[in-house]
Design a protein around this motif. Structure first.
Motif, PDB file in Angstrom:
ATOM      1  N   ALA A  39      -0.559   7.123   0.987  1.00 21.36           N
ATOM      2  CA  ALA A  39      -1.697   7.988   0.667  1.00 21.36           C
ATOM      3  C   ALA A  39      -2.994   7.206   0.534  1.00 21.36           C
ATOM      4  O   ALA A  39      -4.089   7.763   0.702  1.00 21.36           O
ATOM      5  CB  ALA A  39      -1.417   8.760  -0.621  1.00 21.36           C
ATOM      6  N   ASN A  40      -2.895   5.923   0.232  1.00 22.01           N
ATOM      7  CA  ASN A  40      -4.087   5.096   0.022  1.00 22.01           C
ATOM      8  C   ASN A  40      -4.526   4.346   1.273  1.00 22.01           C
ATOM      9  O   ASN A  40      -5.495   3.583   1.225  1.00 22.01           O
ATOM     10  CB  ASN A  40      -3.836   4.095  -1.110  1.00 22.01           C
ATOM     11  CG  ASN A  40      -3.597   4.782  -2.438  1.00 22.01           C
ATOM     12  OD1 ASN A  40      -4.138   5.866  -2.679  1.00 22.01           O
ATOM     13  ND2 ASN A  40      -2.793   4.176  -3.291  1.00 22.01           N
ATOM     14  N   VAL A  41      -3.815   4.547   2.368  1.00 20.07           N
ATOM     15  CA  VAL A  41      -4.208   3.895   3.621  1.00 20.07           C
ATOM     16  C   VAL A  41      -5.350   4.699   4.235  1.00 20.07           C
ATOM     17  O   VAL A  41      -5.145   5.752   4.840  1.00 20.07           O
ATOM     18  CB  VAL A  41      -3.011   3.806   4.598  1.00 20.07           C
ATOM     19  CG1 VAL A  41      -3.468   3.244   5.945  1.00 20.07           C
ATOM     20  CG2 VAL A  41      -1.920   2.931   4.013  1.00 20.07           C
ATOM     21  N   THR A  42      -6.567   4.206   4.041  1.00 18.95           N
ATOM     22  CA  THR A  42      -7.768   4.861   4.565  1.00 18.95           C
ATOM     23  C   THR A  42      -8.693   3.801   5.149  1.00 18.95           C
ATOM     24  O   THR A  42      -8.557   2.608   4.827  1.00 18.95           O
ATOM     25  CB  THR A  42      -8.530   5.613   3.454  1.00 18.95           C
ATOM     26  OG1 THR A  42      -9.123   4.660   2.559  1.00 18.95           O
ATOM     27  CG2 THR A  42      -7.594   6.541   2.674  1.00 18.95           C
ATOM     28  N   TYR A  61      -3.727  -2.423   8.663  1.00 14.68           N
ATOM     29  CA  TYR A  61      -2.664  -1.770   7.904  1.00 14.68           C
ATOM     30  C   TYR A  61      -1.440  -1.681   8.799  1.00 14.68           C
ATOM     31  O   TYR A  61      -1.557  -1.452  10.010  1.00 14.68           O
ATOM     32  CB  TYR A  61      -3.074  -0.364   7.464  1.00 14.68           C
ATOM     33  CG  TYR A  61      -4.247  -0.340   6.511  1.00 14.68           C
ATOM     34  CD1 TYR A  61      -4.049  -0.385   5.134  1.00 14.68           C
ATOM     35  CD2 TYR A  61      -5.546  -0.296   7.002  1.00 14.68           C
ATOM     36  CE1 TYR A  61      -5.131  -0.384   4.258  1.00 14.68           C
ATOM     37  CE2 TYR A  61      -6.629  -0.297   6.142  1.00 14.68           C
ATOM     38  CZ  TYR A  61      -6.417  -0.347   4.776  1.00 14.68           C
ATOM     39  OH  TYR A  61      -7.485  -0.351   3.911  1.00 14.68           O
ATOM     40  N   PHE A 116       0.832  -1.199   0.000  1.00 15.06           N
ATOM     41  CA  PHE A 116       0.000   0.000   0.000  1.00 15.06           C
ATOM     42  C   PHE A 116       0.863   1.243   0.000  1.00 15.06           C
ATOM     43  O   PHE A 116       1.841   1.339   0.744  1.00 15.06           O
ATOM     44  CB  PHE A 116      -0.905   0.027   1.241  1.00 15.06           C
ATOM     45  CG  PHE A 116      -2.341  -0.324   0.951  1.00 15.06           C
ATOM     46  CD1 PHE A 116      -3.315   0.664   0.886  1.00 15.06           C
ATOM     47  CD2 PHE A 116      -2.706  -1.637   0.734  1.00 15.06           C
ATOM     48  CE1 PHE A 116      -4.638   0.341   0.613  1.00 15.06           C
ATOM     49  CE2 PHE A 116      -4.025  -1.979   0.464  1.00 15.06           C
ATOM     50  CZ  PHE A 116      -4.997  -0.983   0.401  1.00 15.06           C
ATOM     51  N   ASP A 117       0.474   2.200  -0.836  1.00 13.98           N
ATOM     52  CA  ASP A 117       1.048   3.534  -0.769  1.00 13.98           C
ATOM     53  C   ASP A 117       0.458   4.230   0.455  1.00 13.98           C
ATOM     54  O   ASP A 117      -0.738   4.089   0.725  1.00 13.98           O
ATOM     55  CB  ASP A 117       0.696   4.311  -2.038  1.00 13.98           C
ATOM     56  CG  ASP A 117       1.353   5.668  -2.079  1.00 13.98           C
ATOM     57  OD1 ASP A 117       0.836   6.587  -1.395  1.00 13.98           O
ATOM     58  OD2 ASP A 117       2.366   5.825  -2.772  1.00 13.98           O
ATOM     59  N   GLY A 161     -10.028   1.526   2.578  1.00 17.61           N
ATOM     60  CA  GLY A 161      -9.052   0.917   1.677  1.00 17.61           C
ATOM     61  C   GLY A 161      -9.256  -0.556   1.415  1.00 17.61           C
ATOM     62  O   GLY A 161      -8.619  -1.115   0.514  1.00 17.61           O
ATOM     63  N   LYS A 186      -2.596   9.111  10.642  1.00 14.68           N
ATOM     64  CA  LYS A 186      -3.803   8.472  10.110  1.00 14.68           C
ATOM     65  C   LYS A 186      -4.896   8.406  11.181  1.00 14.68           C
ATOM     66  O   LYS A 186      -6.082   8.622  10.894  1.00 14.68           O
ATOM     67  CB  LYS A 186      -3.485   7.065   9.613  1.00 14.68           C
ATOM     68  CG  LYS A 186      -2.540   7.012   8.422  1.00 14.68           C
ATOM     69  CD  LYS A 186      -3.179   7.554   7.157  1.00 14.68           C
ATOM     70  CE  LYS A 186      -2.234   7.458   5.972  1.00 14.68           C
ATOM     71  NZ  LYS A 186      -2.817   8.048   4.728  1.00 14.68           N
TER      72      LYS A 186
END
Length: 340
Positions: free
Chosen positions: A179-182, A190, A176-177, A185, A200
């Motif tokens: 920025a894409n850890v939401t 994570y 995972f980048d 996702g 985060k």
């Protein structure tokens, strides 16, 4: 009788020569010993030293992707350098040019979850089987350390690439980048380093499903000791040099021994100011007023352990990384470890 001007010039030249000799005694920086560290958690180990403002040391916090350039080549720039242990093993592991003084950081990786999942402990890691874990820097030390930890507990895993099929009988690791850890996702957990992990959590506090801390990889891997993340090395010519060199080595070791305790008392503002003063100009800093807190500093596990006390742990960790990926690290020579 010599002319007064001649005497004066002679004194100037003698003084310059003396200064030149002193400069030669003070490491490769000319007017001080050069000390390098990559930006991020490893650089925190230098804050105590930087704040002492000793003139014999010149500090440089640089982009992590360039750190090995300061300890390689025919005439490497760094007299002292902090770098990841696996990288040190690959470029310095023979102990020919540099030796390891000790470990300085012990991991800064944490699990996040926004779902109704258990907080991970040594007793319930099997609950990861069938679940998906998004991993920041999966091919590098974070991902390698996670895989080494799963191997220690005999938990099967697979790396899922390009929307590949997830297994129900293995842990599914997905790169995972950051920025894409939401929370949306798509992963159950994570794995993120500090300060991204705390950022985060703070950033999703008002979300319907906010992130929370759901596990400490350091504790899962090695308990209170964590894992040997970054190490301090010193140029062998300095370690074997004259009394001035030896004094510099002793001073640096003293700074490192006090680094963890110092960070427990210092303010984030002081840390930021110290690092800002020595960071490569124009480089985006890992830490800022928006993400550096006392908790983040503590989560970066700055604690010095001399080589004589961590040799076995370092060798074991390198073996485990090599078992995951043979190109990730190298076995090191006994000469790699400095013994005071």
């Amino acid at each position: 009788m010599k002319h007064p001007v001649s005497l004066a010039l002679g004194a100037v030249f003698l003084g310059a020569a003396a200064l030149g000799m002193t400069a030669c005694d003070q490491g490769s920086a000319g007017n001080g010993y050069s000390v390098y560290a990559p930006d991020g958690a490893p650089a925190l180990a230098l804050v105590n030293a930087i704040e002492d403002k000793a003139e014999k040391f010149e500090y440089h916090v640089v982009d992590s992707s360039t750190i090995q350039t300061y300890v390689t080549g025919e005439e490497p720039e760094a007299d002292f350098c902090i770098l990841p242990v696996n990288l040190a093993s690959k470029v310095l592991g023979t102990g020919t040019t540099y030796q390891m003084l000790g470990t300085v950081t012990n991991g800064n990786l944490f699990f996040l979850s926004a779902e109704d999942n258990e907080n991970l402990t040594k007793d319930n890691l099997s609950t990861l089987v069938g679940k998906s874990v998004g991993v920041v820097q999966l091919p590098n030390v974070p991902g390698l350390t996670l895989q080494a930890m799963l191997n220690k507990y005999d938990i099967d895993y697979q790396i899922v690439e390009n929307d590949g099929e997830k297994a129900t009988d293995k842990v599914n690791l997905i790169a995972f980048d950051p920025a894409n850890v939401t929370p949306a996702g798509g992963c159950d957990y994570y794995l993120c380093p500090e300060p991204a992990a705390s950022t985060k959590i703070k950033g999703t506090a008002s979300a319907k499903k906010p992130f929370r801390m759901a596990g400490d990889l350091q504790a899962l891997y090695g308990g209170e000791e964590g894992y040997p993340q970054a190490v301090l090395v010193a140029k062998k010519s300095v370690l074997e040099g004259d009394e001035t060199d030896k004094d510099a080595v002793e001073a640096m070791l003293s700074y490192m021994e006090e680094s963890g305790t110092y960070l427990e008392t210092v303010t984030p503002e002081t840390v930021l100011s110290a690092l800002d003063g020595v960071r490569t100009e124009g480089m985006t800093a890992s830490f800022s007023a928006n993400n550096l807190t006392k908790e983040v500093i503590a989560n970066c596990s700055v604690r010095f352990t001399p080589s004589s006390e961590c040799k076995e742990r370092v060798n074991a960790f390198l073996e485990e990384l090599i078992a995951v990926n043979e190109s990730a690290a190298k076995a090191v020579s006994d000469d790699f470890f400095y013994n005071a």
